[in-house]
Design an enzyme around this catalytic site. Structure first.
Site, PDB file in Angstrom:
ATOM      1  N   ASN A 160      -8.077  -6.015  -9.152  1.00 41.60           N
ATOM      2  CA  ASN A 160      -7.528  -4.934  -8.312  1.00 41.60           C
ATOM      3  C   ASN A 160      -6.429  -5.406  -7.362  1.00 41.60           C
ATOM      4  OD1 ASN A 160      -9.452  -6.248  -6.679  1.00 41.60           O
ATOM      5  ND2 ASN A 160      -9.712  -4.422  -5.428  1.00 41.60           N
ATOM      6  N   LYS A 183      -9.274 -18.799 -12.029  1.00 36.59           N
ATOM      7  CA  LYS A 183      -9.538 -17.935 -13.186  1.00 36.59           C
ATOM      8  C   LYS A 183      -9.234 -16.495 -12.783  1.00 36.59           C
ATOM      9  CE  LYS A 183     -12.557 -15.229 -14.838  1.00 36.59           C
ATOM     10  NZ  LYS A 183     -11.655 -14.340 -15.574  1.00 36.59           N
ATOM     11  N   PRO A 184      -8.065 -15.999 -13.202  1.00 33.25           N
ATOM     12  CA  PRO A 184      -7.765 -14.592 -12.919  1.00 33.25           C
ATOM     13  C   PRO A 184      -8.485 -13.711 -13.927  1.00 33.25           C
ATOM     14  CG  PRO A 184      -5.938 -15.602 -14.109  1.00 33.25           C
ATOM     15  CD  PRO A 184      -7.001 -16.667 -13.980  1.00 33.25           C
ATOM     16  N   GLY A 234     -15.086 -10.215  -6.329  1.00 33.54           N
ATOM     17  CA  GLY A 234     -15.408  -9.323  -7.440  1.00 33.54           C
ATOM     18  C   GLY A 234     -16.613  -8.480  -7.096  1.00 33.54           C
ATOM     19  N   SER A 235     -17.312  -8.041  -8.119  1.00 37.63           N
ATOM     20  CA  SER A 235     -18.418  -7.107  -7.898  1.00 37.63           C
ATOM     21  C   SER A 235     -19.661  -7.822  -7.370  1.00 37.63           C
ATOM     22  CB  SER A 235     -18.755  -6.408  -9.215  1.00 37.63           C
ATOM     23  OG  SER A 235     -19.184  -7.372 -10.153  1.00 37.63           O
ATOM     24  N   GLU A 256     -16.900 -12.591  -1.951  1.00 42.47           N
ATOM     25  CA  GLU A 256     -16.308 -11.373  -1.371  1.00 42.47           C
ATOM     26  C   GLU A 256     -16.548 -10.249  -2.375  1.00 42.47           C
ATOM     27  OE1 GLU A 256     -15.213 -11.274   1.607  1.00 42.47           O
ATOM     28  OE2 GLU A 256     -15.234 -13.408   1.988  1.00 42.47           O
ATOM     29  N   LEU A 257     -17.454  -9.321  -2.047  1.00 44.96           N
ATOM     30  CA  LEU A 257     -17.990  -8.404  -3.069  1.00 44.96           C
ATOM     31  C   LEU A 257     -17.650  -6.941  -2.787  1.00 44.96           C
ATOM     32  CD1 LEU A 257     -21.394 -10.306  -3.324  1.00 44.96           C
ATOM     33  CD2 LEU A 257     -19.259 -10.761  -4.544  1.00 44.96           C
ATOM     34  N   CYS A 290     -11.378  -2.835  -2.428  1.00 44.10           N
ATOM     35  CA  CYS A 290     -12.775  -3.093  -2.051  1.00 44.10           C
ATOM     36  C   CYS A 290     -13.119  -2.437  -0.718  1.00 44.10           C
ATOM     37  CB  CYS A 290     -13.023  -4.590  -1.979  1.00 44.10           C
ATOM     38  SG  CYS A 290     -11.880  -5.434  -0.882  1.00 44.10           S
ATOM     39  N   GLU A 388     -20.924   1.662  -5.949  1.00 41.09           N
ATOM     40  CA  GLU A 388     -19.469   1.704  -5.795  1.00 41.09           C
ATOM     41  C   GLU A 388     -18.834   2.370  -7.024  1.00 41.09           C
ATOM     42  OE1 GLU A 388     -17.624  -2.148  -6.143  1.00 41.09           O
ATOM     43  OE2 GLU A 388     -16.294  -1.716  -4.464  1.00 41.09           O
TER      44      GLU A 388
HETATM   45  P1  NAD Z   1     -16.028  -8.399 -11.652  1.00 39.69           P
HETATM   46  O1  NAD Z   1     -17.140  -8.953 -10.854  1.00 39.69           O
HETATM   47  O2  NAD Z   1     -16.332  -7.738 -12.919  1.00 39.69           O
HETATM   48  O3  NAD Z   1     -14.965  -9.546 -12.007  1.00 39.69           O
HETATM   49  C1  NAD Z   1     -14.335 -10.333 -11.017  1.00 39.69           C
HETATM   50  C2  NAD Z   1     -13.882 -11.637 -11.663  1.00 39.69           C
HETATM   51  O4  NAD Z   1     -15.034 -12.353 -12.066  1.00 39.69           O
HETATM   52  C3  NAD Z   1     -13.032 -11.448 -12.924  1.00 39.69           C
HETATM   53  O5  NAD Z   1     -12.076 -12.476 -12.992  1.00 39.69           O
HETATM   54  C4  NAD Z   1     -14.058 -11.617 -14.040  1.00 39.69           C
HETATM   55  O6  NAD Z   1     -13.500 -12.045 -15.254  1.00 39.69           O
HETATM   56  C5  NAD Z   1     -14.943 -12.685 -13.432  1.00 39.69           C
HETATM   57  N1  NAD Z   1     -16.298 -12.739 -13.986  1.00 39.69           N
HETATM   58  C6  NAD Z   1     -17.035 -11.745 -14.525  1.00 39.69           C
HETATM   59  N2  NAD Z   1     -18.238 -12.224 -14.911  1.00 39.69           N
HETATM   60  C7  NAD Z   1     -18.250 -13.536 -14.602  1.00 39.69           C
HETATM   61  C8  NAD Z   1     -19.201 -14.586 -14.749  1.00 39.69           C
HETATM   62  N3  NAD Z   1     -20.405 -14.370 -15.283  1.00 39.69           N
HETATM   63  N4  NAD Z   1     -18.876 -15.817 -14.319  1.00 39.69           N
HETATM   64  C9  NAD Z   1     -17.668 -16.049 -13.755  1.00 39.69           C
HETATM   65  N5  NAD Z   1     -16.730 -15.101 -13.595  1.00 39.69           N
HETATM   66  C10 NAD Z   1     -17.020 -13.868 -14.000  1.00 39.69           C
HETATM   67  O7  NAD Z   1     -15.227  -7.444 -10.667  1.00 39.69           O
HETATM   68  P2  NAD Z   1     -13.962  -6.561 -11.040  1.00 39.69           P
HETATM   69  O8  NAD Z   1     -14.419  -5.327 -11.686  1.00 39.69           O
HETATM   70  O9  NAD Z   1     -12.936  -7.385 -11.693  1.00 39.69           O
HETATM   71  O10 NAD Z   1     -13.375  -6.248  -9.582  1.00 39.69           O
HETATM   72  C11 NAD Z   1     -13.745  -5.145  -8.859  1.00 39.69           C
HETATM   73  C12 NAD Z   1     -14.810  -5.524  -7.852  1.00 39.69           C
HETATM   74  O11 NAD Z   1     -14.304  -6.503  -6.956  1.00 39.69           O
HETATM   75  C13 NAD Z   1     -15.219  -4.354  -7.000  1.00 39.69           C
HETATM   76  O12 NAD Z   1     -16.610  -4.379  -6.834  1.00 39.69           O
HETATM   77  C14 NAD Z   1     -14.525  -4.636  -5.671  1.00 39.69           C
HETATM   78  O13 NAD Z   1     -15.140  -4.028  -4.564  1.00 39.69           O
HETATM   79  C15 NAD Z   1     -14.602  -6.124  -5.626  1.00 39.69           C
HETATM   80  N6  NAD Z   1     -13.604  -6.692  -4.708  1.00 39.69           N
HETATM   81  C16 NAD Z   1     -14.028  -7.228  -3.536  1.00 39.69           C
HETATM   82  C17 NAD Z   1     -13.087  -7.722  -2.628  1.00 39.69           C
HETATM   83  C18 NAD Z   1     -13.521  -8.285  -1.302  1.00 39.69           C
HETATM   84  O14 NAD Z   1     -12.712  -8.933  -0.659  1.00 39.69           O
HETATM   85  N7  NAD Z   1     -14.751  -8.065  -0.857  1.00 39.69           N
HETATM   86  C19 NAD Z   1     -11.729  -7.689  -2.946  1.00 39.69           C
HETATM   87  C20 NAD Z   1     -11.336  -7.161  -4.163  1.00 39.69           C
HETATM   88  C21 NAD Z   1     -12.290  -6.666  -5.059  1.00 39.69           C
END
Ligand code: NAD
Length: 519
Positions: A160, A183-184, A234-235, A256-257, A290, A388
Site C-alpha cells: 500500500n 522483500k517488497p 503488513g497485516s 507495524e500492523l 493503515c 480491517e
Molecule cells: P500482508 O501481511 O499480506 O503482506 C505484507 C508483506 O508481507 C508482503 O510483502 C507479503 O509478501 C509479506 N508476507 C506475507 N506472508 C508472509 C510470510 N509468511 N512471511 C514473510 N512475509 C510474508 O499485508 P498486505 O496485504 O500486503 O498489506 C496490507 C496490510 O498492511 C494492512 O493490514 C495494513 O493495515 C498493513 N499496514 C500497516 C502499516 C503500519 O505502519 N502499521 C503500514 C502499511 C500497511
C-alpha cells in the site's frame, strides 16, 4: 480510450530495475499495471539459496560500512535526499503504475523517505554517540553505553506504501550501520528497486542493500532465519507469523500492523472541516492506508448534518484511472483485493447493514476499481464491523454520550490510529487520551502524527509491536554494548580479608552514595 503510460515507464527502464533481483531458478512473476491489468515486466523470484547469498553479500558489505565514520555514512543520505527530490516524478510514475493509487497520493508517498532522511541526518549523531553513564564506584569505575549495529536487517514491506515503507525503514537501519535485505510485495517491487538505485548513485556501497522477491510464505522463513532483526509492515495475521519465527530465533522485530481506526466527532466540531477530513480519512489512497478511518462516531445532534455533507462529498469525488492529477481517488491494488472489499460490503448488507452510497465495483473504470462507500447499521458480527476492510468503505454510528463514543472506539482488538474532531482543544485532548491507540490525531486524520518524525509511531493491542520514527525508530536497529572499566581493584572481598570489615565498608559506601545520589 487507451491510457497513456508516463514516458518514464519504458521496457528498458523496468528491465534494468528488476535485473537487481536475484533468481537462480529463473522463475518470474507477472507484475502488472493496475489500471489496465497488462503485464509490465516479469519480476524474478528468489530461491532460498538466492536469499542466503543476498544476506552473505550484505553482511560482507556491512562489515566495511559499520567502520565508516557516521559523518561519512550520513553524507550518502544528504546526497540521496537531493536525488530523491530531483527524481520524485519518476518515483511517482512507478508508484502509480504498480499500485493504481491516484497521483496526489503517489507524489506524497515519494516525500516520506526524504523527510525521514532529514530527521535522522540531524538526530543520528546524538543517538548513536557513545554515552558515559558512570560506574558503581565514583572515579574508579566507568560504564559507557555504546550503540552497535545489529548486522543485517530484513525489511518486509507491503504494497500500500511500497516506496515509503520499503525505503524509509531501510534507510533508518542503514544510518545505524546495518546492511539490509528488503522483500517488497511482488505487486509493488518497482519503486523500492528505483529507490535502491538512487541510494547507490548517492554513494551507498554496492551490495549493502539487497532485494529479494517472492511470495511471502516462500521467502519469509529464509529471510527471518538469516536476519539479525526484522522490520515488518503488513497485516496482523502475517505479523503474528513473523513474530513467532523471530521469537524462535531470539532476534528482535518491529511489527507495524493493521487497524480498524475510529473517528470521533464531538458536538462542537467545525462540520465543513470535519467532512473534508473524513473524505481524506476514508477515501485517501482508496482506503488503503493503515491509519485510515473505517468507523465514524457522531453525536445524535450532528449526525444528519454530517451525513448529508459527507455523502454529497463522497458522491462528488472524481474516481478514475489517470497519470495526471485529475482523479481524487484511484484504484484498489488488485482485482483480488477488490473482491475482498466487495465481500465485506456484501456480508454487511446480508446481515442487515444499509448502503448509503456506493457499494459496487466499477469495472468500467478498470479491473480493481470500487466506489466510495458509506454504510449504516454495521455491527460487530459483520466482517466490516470487526476486521480491517482496507478499502474505501466506512460505517457511520451515532452516540449519545462522549463516554459511549470512547467505549465504542475502544471496542476493537486493534489500536493503530484514531481521530478526534472538536473546537475545544482541551476537551478533544482529554477524549484523545482515553482512546487505546498508538496514534491519535486531533482535527486531523493521520498526517500530523505520521509526519512528526521525532515522535515514535506504532500500534498498540493487535496493531503492532514497537514503533518507527522517534529515537527508538533508529536505536531499535542497534544493540547496546555496556563497556565497563575498573581502574583500580577496589570491588569485592580480597583473599584473606576480614569479612566483617568488608561488609561494614560496603554498607557504609552504599550509605554514602545514598546521601550523594538520592535526594
Ligand atoms: P500482508 O501481511 O499480506 O503482506 C505484507 C508483506 O508481507 C508482503 O510483502 C507479503 O509478501 C509479506 N508476507 C506475507 N506472508 C508472509 C510470510 N509468511 N512471511 C514473510 N512475509 C510474508 O499485508 P498486505 O496485504 O500486503 O498489506 C496490507 C496490510 O498492511 C494492512 O493490514 C495494513 O493495515 C498493513 N499496514 C500497516 C502499516 C503500519 O505502519 N502499521 C503500514 C502499511 C500497511
Amino acid at each position: 480510450m487507451t491510457l497513456q503510460r508516463p514516458a518514464s515507464i519504458t521496457d528498458a527502464f523496468l528491465q534494468k530495475l528488476v535485473s537487481r533481483v536475484p533468481s537462480t531458478s529463473g522463475g518470474t512473476w507477472k507484475l502488472t499495471e493496475v489500471y489496465s491489468g497488462e503485464v509490465l515486466v516479469e519480476l524474478p523470484q528468489s530461491t532460498p539459496a538466492d536469499i542466503e547469498q543476498a544476506f552473505a553479500s550484505a553482511r560482507k558489505a556491512q562489515h566495511e560500512w559499520a567502520k565508516w565514520p557516521l559523518s561519512k555514512r550520513l553524507a550518502v543520505f544528504k546526497r540521496a535526499h537531493k536525488l530523491f527530490l530531483d527524481n520524485a516524478v519518476t518515483t511517482t510514475d512507478l508508484i502509480q503504475v504498480e499500485s493504481g493509487k491516484n497521483r496526489r497520493m503517489a507524489i506524497e508517498e515519494s516525500c516520506d523517505p526524504p523527510m525521514v532522511m532529514s530527521h535522522y541526518i540531524k538526530r543520528a549523531p546524538k543517538l548513536l554517540a557513545s554515552t558515559k553513564r558512570g560506574g558503581p564506584v565514583p572515579f574508579l569505575t566507568t560504564s559507557t553505553e555504546i550503540r552497535q549495529p545489529k548486522g543485517v536487517v530484513g525489511v518486509i514491506a507491503p504494497w500500500n506504501f511500497p516506496f515509503a515503507t520499503g525505503m524509509s525503514d531501510a534507510i533508518t537501519a542503514l544510518i545505524a550501520g546495518n546492511g539490509v535485505v528488503l522483500k517488497p510485495d511482488n505487486k509493488t517491487a518497482l519503486s523500492p528497486l528505483y529507490g535502491i538505485s538512487m541510494l547507490e548513485e548517492a554513494g551507498l556501497p554496492k551490495g549493502l542493500f539487497q532485494v529479494v522477491c517472492g511470495e511471502g510464505p516462500d521467502v519469509g522463513p529464509t529471510l527471518i532465519d538469516n536476519a539479525n532483526y526484522v522490520m515488518f509492515t503488513g497485516s496482523t495475521a502475517t505479523g503474528r507469523v513473523i513474530g513467532e519465527r523471530a521469537g524462535r530465533n531470539l532476534i528482535g522485530c518491529c511489527l507495524e500492523l493493521g487497524g480498524k481506526n475510529p473517528m470521533i466527532v464531538l458536538d462542537d466540531a467545525n462540520m465543513d472541516e470535519t467532512v473534508q477530513g473524513a473524505v481524506f480519512g476514508v477515501f485517501g489512497n482508496t482506503g488503503q492506508i493503515c491509519m485510515h478511518i473505517e468507523r465514524i462516531y457522531l453525536p445524535e445532534s450532528r449526525y444528519d448534518e454530517f451525513k448529508t455533507k459527507f455523502v454529497a462529498a463522497a458522491e462528488a469525488l472524481k474516481v478514475g484511472a489517470s497519470y495526471d492529477f485529475g482523479p481524487e481517488m484511484g484504484s484498489l491494488v488488485s482485482p483480488d483485493h477488490k473482491d475482498r472489499v466487495q465481500s465485506h460490503v456484501e456480508d454487511a448488507v446480508a446481515k442487515g447493514a444499509t448502503v448509503v452510497t456506493g457499494g459496487k465495483a466499477r469495472p468500467d473504470l478498470g479491473p480493481a476499481f470500487f466506489e466510495p462507500t458509506i454504510l449504516e447499521g454495521v455491527t460487530k458480527d459483520m466482517l466490516a464491523g470487526a476486521t480491517e476492510t482496507f478499502g474505501p468503505v466506512v460505517a457511520l454510528h451515532r452516540y449519545s454520550t462522549v463516554d459511549e463514543a470512547v467505549a465504542l472506539a475502544n471496542d476493537t482488538e486493534y489500536g493503530l490510529n484514531a481521530s478526534v474532531w472538536g473546537a475545544d482543544l482541551s476537551r478533544a485532548e482529554s477524549v484523545a487520551r482515553r482512546i487505546e491507540s498508538g496514534n491519535v490525531n486531533i482535527n486531523d486524520i493521520l498526517a500530523t502524527a505520521f509526519a512528526s518524525k521525532g515522535t515514535p509511531s506504532g500500534g498498540v493491542k493487535q496493531s503492532g509491536v514497537g514503533a518507527r520514527h522517534g529515537d527508538q525508530g533508529l536505536t531499535k536497529y542497534t544493540d547496546v554494548q555496556n563497556l565497563a572499566v575498573l581502574k583500580k581493584q577496589v570491588m569485592g572481598a580480597r583473599p584473606g580479608q576480614d569479612y566483617d570489615a568488608y561488609v561494614k565498608g560496603m554498607l557504609s559506601g552504599l550509605r554514602m552514595m545514598r546521601k550523594t545520589r538520592i535526594r
